[in-house]
Structure formats: C-alpha cells, structure tokens
Motif scaffolding. Structure first.
Motif, PDB file in Angstrom:
ATOM      1  N   SER A 270       0.894  -1.148   0.058  1.00 39.43           N
ATOM      2  CA  SER A 270       0.091  -0.144   0.009  1.00 39.43           C
ATOM      3  C   SER A 270       0.864   1.251  -0.030  1.00 39.43           C
ATOM      4  O   SER A 270       1.926   1.127   0.656  1.00 39.43           O
ATOM      5  N   PRO A 271       0.771   2.084  -0.779  1.00 38.71           N
ATOM      6  CA  PRO A 271       1.419   3.539  -0.907  1.00 38.71           C
ATOM      7  C   PRO A 271       1.244   4.193   0.336  1.00 38.71           C
ATOM      8  O   PRO A 271       2.035   5.107   0.786  1.00 38.71           O
ATOM      9  N   PHE A 272       0.247   3.718   1.411  1.00 46.43           N
ATOM     10  CA  PHE A 272      -0.049   4.666   2.612  1.00 46.43           C
ATOM     11  C   PHE A 272       0.770   4.008   3.808  1.00 46.43           C
ATOM     12  O   PHE A 272       0.416   4.516   4.840  1.00 46.43           O
ATOM     13  N   ILE A 273       1.332   2.895   3.718  1.00 44.21           N
ATOM     14  CA  ILE A 273       1.805   2.211   4.768  1.00 44.21           C
ATOM     15  C   ILE A 273       2.987   2.997   5.208  1.00 44.21           C
ATOM     16  O   ILE A 273       3.775   3.703   4.892  1.00 44.21           O
ATOM     17  N   ALA A 274       3.144   2.826   6.600  1.00 41.78           N
ATOM     18  CA  ALA A 274       4.477   3.486   7.303  1.00 41.78           C
ATOM     19  C   ALA A 274       5.617   2.575   7.340  1.00 41.78           C
ATOM     20  O   ALA A 274       5.537   1.272   7.382  1.00 41.78           O
ATOM     21  N   ASP A 275       6.913   3.240   6.933  1.00 44.66           N
ATOM     22  CA  ASP A 275       8.023   2.515   6.888  1.00 44.66           C
ATOM     23  C   ASP A 275       9.047   3.475   7.352  1.00 44.66           C
ATOM     24  O   ASP A 275       8.961   4.395   7.675  1.00 44.66           O
ATOM     25  N   ARG A 276      10.359   3.024   6.989  1.00 44.88           N
ATOM     26  CA  ARG A 276      11.546   3.745   7.603  1.00 44.88           C
ATOM     27  C   ARG A 276      12.633   4.019   6.247  1.00 44.88           C
ATOM     28  O   ARG A 276      13.562   3.685   6.265  1.00 44.88           O
ATOM     29  N   GLU A 277      11.750   4.433   5.329  1.00 42.38           N
ATOM     30  CA  GLU A 277      12.583   4.589   3.973  1.00 42.38           C
ATOM     31  C   GLU A 277      12.287   6.022   3.419  1.00 42.38           C
ATOM     32  O   GLU A 277      12.930   6.458   2.227  1.00 42.38           O
ATOM     33  N   HIS A 278      11.864   7.037   4.279  1.00 44.30           N
ATOM     34  CA  HIS A 278      12.043   8.299   4.086  1.00 44.30           C
ATOM     35  C   HIS A 278      13.654   9.153   3.903  1.00 44.30           C
ATOM     36  O   HIS A 278      14.454   8.369   4.571  1.00 44.30           O
ATOM     37  N   LEU A 279      13.495  10.322   3.575  1.00 44.97           N
ATOM     38  CA  LEU A 279      14.898  10.856   3.421  1.00 44.97           C
ATOM     39  C   LEU A 279      15.376  10.703   4.621  1.00 44.97           C
ATOM     40  O   LEU A 279      16.715  10.581   4.613  1.00 44.97           O
ATOM     41  N   HIS A 280      14.910  11.351   5.789  1.00 46.71           N
ATOM     42  CA  HIS A 280      15.658  11.390   7.012  1.00 46.71           C
ATOM     43  C   HIS A 280      16.019  10.120   7.443  1.00 46.71           C
ATOM     44  O   HIS A 280      17.124   9.981   8.310  1.00 46.71           O
ATOM     45  N   HIS A 281      15.442   8.954   7.180  1.00 52.42           N
ATOM     46  CA  HIS A 281      15.668   7.650   7.709  1.00 52.42           C
ATOM     47  C   HIS A 281      17.224   7.335   6.869  1.00 52.42           C
ATOM     48  O   HIS A 281      17.931   6.719   7.512  1.00 52.42           O
TER      49      HIS A 281
END
Length: 359
Positions: A270-281
């Motif tokens: 799902s495009p709305f799931i939370a994960d740790r792949e963002h820029l700050h991560h």
C-alpha cells in the motif's frame, strides 16, 4: 510595518501560551505519543504542536483578519483538518476516512477561495495550459498530496516545522515582491506560530521536560496551509508566481512522498503504509544524528526553494524549470534505488578511516 509586527508578536505569544496550557491537558487525557515500533523517542510526548499553532493563528486572524474575508474559510478548513488530525492521533483512523475528509476540505477550500488549479502556465512554450473543469479534481488531488507530503515527512524533531518554514518564507518573499502584499501576511503569521513549537520540539527550552510533537493535526494543517497559499499565489487574478514555481517551494516533501509511494507500489505494498525509507531515515542510516539530518535536509529544501524563487524572477521559461525539477526528482529516485549500496559504501569508508586513525 508596525501593525504587522504587532500581528506577528501576537501570534507568537498566543501560540506559546497555548503550548503551556495544553501540555498538562494532553498528559491528562492521553493525547501523547508513546515509544513503540518505529518510534524510538523517550517517554510519552504530548501531541499538541499542531493544536497550539492553530490556536495562535486562529485567535490572531479572528482579531485582525485578512483581506476578502477568506480567513474565515481558512479557519474553517484548518480547524477541520486539526480536528481530523487529533482523532487520528487518538484513534489511528483508516486511510479511507482521512481521504474522504481531505476531499471535503479541498472542496470547501475551493468554494471559499473561488479558485482552483485551472492554469498550469506556459509549460511547453505554446501558451498557457488550461485545465478547464478538470482543474477541480486536479486541485483535490493537489490538496491531498500536499497534506500527506508534510504528514509523511514528519519523522524527526523539527523537520516538518523547518521545511514548512522554508515554504512559508519563500511564499512571503514572492507574494511581497509580486504585489500580493495582503496575502503575504498569512505565511509570516504561520512562521511566527511555528517558532514556539520548534523551541519546544527541538528542546531549546525546558531541557527535555517540555518537549512536544506536532502530531498529525499539525503536519496536515501545515500541508493544507501551504497548498492554500500556493493556489492563491499562482491562480488568482493578482498571481505573484507561476504554477511551476510551486513545485520548487515544496520540493523536498513532494519528491520524498512521490518517490516513496512509487517504491511501495512497485513492491506490491500500500502506498500509505508507514516504513523507514524516507529521506531522514536514509541520512540517519548514513551515520548522521537527527539534528545533523535536520540541518542537511532543511538546507537542501532551502536551496531548491531558492532555485525556484530565482527562476521566477529571472523569468526562466516554464519548460526549463519543469525539466530541471524532473531531472532532480529522477536523480533522487535513482539514489533511493541504490541507497543500500551507497549506505554500505559510506559505512565501509568510515570504518577504513577509523582503522587508519587507530593504527
């Protein structure tokens, strides 16, 4: 100028008072963020940053107002998104409920402003690209995108506040220089409301005891405020900047959201799931601490916004500005695909440097 300073100082003081009042209330009713799963902070942190910011802005606008009475619609839409965010912080609402509410807010916003994204500018050198009534669903999508872009990137202390600060300052400059002086007031009011929040969120006061988070209420309010101002600044009769410049004003949150959602869809998630792949991560995995990551990402956002502002006033053709933005986005997306290799390379390099120092 003097009346504007009174306006800004009033917003600052009211937001600060709201924070002091709401911290004990949040602790009492359980409106707090407790560490679990992806959240590694220490202790239960009150989720009252967004409510405090809205309180300061709402009281200030109710007293001083903005031209054309549009501030009442802004307060209606902003208040609704804050209430939605508070319920989300309490109950973790489903994606469907949040999206339906955001669509309704977008429709009220268009009705209040009597504006929607109907003109994309001279993107191909053949004249303005008009959307007609297609602009209405396009605007709804843009509102949802902006709201969720800032909501998704709010992952380390100060990030959503600093990135929105970059956007609001950029909008103030362009609206002021472009002749929309009356509209340039709102983004600066928001900046002065964010300052007290950042003081507490970044532990600049209270020595950890007064730490607060923005919560979904705050990040969604920021996203709504940014898209509100982008539409006013680029689509009204007195527009002060071109639609393509709007991309540069929110470049980092927008690119981060789109790239992550594309990556999740490719994985069948799902495009709305939370994960740790963002820029700050990514920056954290590269060995930066949260404060260093904040400085780097904010600097990147400021640099991209500056490119947009400079391009606007040098009248760089829309097509060139769009292609340059897409090029940067493509480079960012490609970097995400190879981030694990980049991370391993950086870690090995650092290990070798430490080994040389110890030998």
């Amino acid at each position: 100028m003097r009346e504007h300073m009174v306006l800004f100082i009033t917003t600052f003081v009211l937001t600060l008072l709201a924070i002091f009042i709401l911290i004990p209330v949040a602790n009492r009713i359980g409106l707090v963020d407790k560490p679990h799963g992806r959240k590694q902070h220490v202790g239960a942190i009150p989720l009252i940053g967004g409510i405090s910011v809205f309180t300061g802005v709402a009281i200030t606008l109710s007293v001083f107002g903005l031209p054309g009475d549009t501030h009442w619609y802004y307060l209606l839409c902003g208040g609704t998104i804050v209430i939605l965010g508070v319920f989300d912080d309490f109950l973790d609402l489903s994606v469907k409920i949040r999206l339906v509410a955001q669509v309704m807010i977008a429709l009220v916003m268009m009705y209040g402003l009597q504006l929607y994204v109907g003109n994309l500018g001279d993107l191909f050198g053949l004249g303005a690209v008009g959307l007609g009534y297609v602009g209405i669903p396009f605007t709804v999508i843009a509102v949802i995108a902006a709201i969720n872009a800032f909501n998704m990137i709010d992952g380390i202390d100060g990030l959503a506040g600093m990135l929105s600060g970059v956007s609001f300052v950029s909008l103030t400059l362009m609206m002021g220089i472009g002749g929309q002086l009356e509209h340039a007031v709102l983004p600066m009011v928001l900046v002065f409301a964010l300052i007290p929040y950042l003081m507490f969120n970044l532990d600049l006061v209270g020595k950890g005891k007064g730490k607060i988070f923005m919560g979904d209420a705050g990040s969604m309010l920021i996203g709504l405020s940014v898209i509100w101002l982008l539409i006013v600044g680029s689509q009204s009769d007195s527009a002060s900047f071109r639609p393509v410049t709007a991309l540069w004003v929110i470049a980092v949150p927008l690119m981060d959201m789109v790239a992550i959602m594309i990556r999740r869809i490719r994985k069948g998630q799902s495009p709305f799931i939370a994960d740790r792949e963002h820029l700050h991560h990514i920056f954290l995995r590269l060995g930066l601490n949260s404060r260093q990551a904040l400085v780097v990402i904010t600097s990147l956002a400021a640099m991209l916004a500056t490119i947009g502002v400079v391009g606007e006033y040098l009248m760089v053709p829309d097509l060139i500005m769009l292609l340059l933005f897409l090029l940067i986005f493509a480079l960012y997306s490609m970097s995400l695909q190879y981030i694990w290799r980049i991370t391993r390379f950086v870690k090995r390099y650092k290990a070798k440097q430490r080994a040389k120092k110890n030998s």
